[in-house]
Design a protein around this motif. Structure first.
Motif: not given
Ligand SMILES: [Fe+2]
Ligand SMILES: [Fe+2]
Length: 310
Positions: A162-163, A165-172, A273-279, A284-291
């Motif tokens: 999760d962490i 993946l969101f690092t990359q999302l935040h940057y892009r 909370r947006w930065q470290y939890i909800h984003s 999408p990829h985290f959701g895909k792998v988790l599910s």
């Protein structure tokens, strides 16, 4: 004909090693290059710092908020990388007497996270040189790592993917496109992103590999522990939102009464909370792998827990 050919795991580890060698960078020579921060610039972009939520502040005060949040952003990464690195070293044990390319990929991952922690300590000190004294980040990375590593590997890997993946999302999505940011701050996260891309692939490989050895009961317990870890992250965010709002109120150059300080603290918490939890939870990829690993009921339990953190 099916055009999607699944890349074997051994090849994915090998590609991570190749990319890691190609993008490798040095803190001083490539990232800092003799530069200093300038308090005239924003550090964290509006898309992450949610400055619009700080409704009582002027434009200059919002810039100060982006600088405080930028410093906390670097410190939070330095914090989580302590437990991520320890878990990666632990997982590498499974490859000691096996796939030596997978072992090399994890050793490089670990080496990079040690370097990132050094980078973020350097950034914290450099931001401290240009902002007023009094900023606090009183979270002990070893104590947090000890608590996190007390949970099951499945839960730790879920949080880690999760962490990373969101690092990359935040940057892009937010850091790269913002033209008003400090060039130095932007470069820190450009270089960080370059190495994190491989980490997220390795997290996923290791998580699936580990998951395959669990019983349904073990996985069910691990889902609960993942929820506990997210709640623990939120506890850290609540404390830091309070500390950062207090620092802002003390150093912004005007009198901020208690009611406004509370409004500001709520805005900091919303941003964190947006930065470290909800984003990450919405990635999408985290959701895909988790599910792909959990049942519908387990997914609902996670969603219900996330819904309480608004
Ligand atoms: Fe990192
Ligand atoms: Fe990483």
């Amino acid at each position: 004909m099916n055009a999607i050919v699944k890349v074997p795991d051994s090849e994915r580890y090998a590609r991570c090693v190749q990319t890691s060698k190609r993008v490798r960078w040095d803190i001083e020579e490539d990232v800092i290059r003799g530069r200093r921060f300038d308090a005239a610039h924003k550090f964290l972009p509006d898309g992450l710092s949610l400055t619009a939520a700080f409704t009582t502040l002027s434009a200059d005060e919002k810039r100060f908020v982006s600088q405080i949040q930028g410093r906390t952003y670097a410190n939070i990464f330095g914090l989580v990388e302590r437990f991520i690195n320890a878990k990666v070293l632990e997982l590498s044990h499974d490859h000691w007497l096996g796939d030596q390319v997978a072992l090399e990929a994890l050793v490089r991952f670990s080496d990079e996270e040690l370097k990132h922690q050094a980078l973020f300590r350097r950034i914290d000190a450099m931001v401290g040189d240009v902002l007023p004294d009094g900023y606090r980040f009183d979270v002990d990375p070893n104590a947090v790592a000890r608590a996190v590593l007390g949970k099951r590997t499945w839960a730790v890997l879920a949080l880690t993917l999760d962490i990373e993946l969101f690092t990359q999302l935040h940057y892009r999505q937010s850091i790269e496109p913002d033209t008003e940011l400090s060039d130095l701050f932007k470069d820190v996260f450009l270089y960080h992103w370059k190495e994190e891309s491989q980490h997220a692939i390795l997290d996923e490989l290791e998580w699936s590999r580990h998951d395959a050895g669990l019983t349904p009961e073990e996985r069910d317990r691990a889902v609960d522990e993942f929820i506990e870890l997210v709640a623990a992250v939120d506890g850290i965010l609540q404390a830091q939102a309070k500390a950062d709002a207090g620092y802002f109120a003390a150093k912004c150059g005007r009198v901020v009464d208690q009611a406004e300080t509370q409004t500001i603290e709520a805005a900091f918490l919303k941003a964190y909370r947006w930065q470290y939890i909800h984003s990450g939870a919405q990635h999408p990829h985290f959701g895909k792998v988790l599910s792909s690993l959990i049942t519908e009921n387990q997914g609902q339990r996670i969603q219900a827990a996330l819904a309480t953190l608004q």
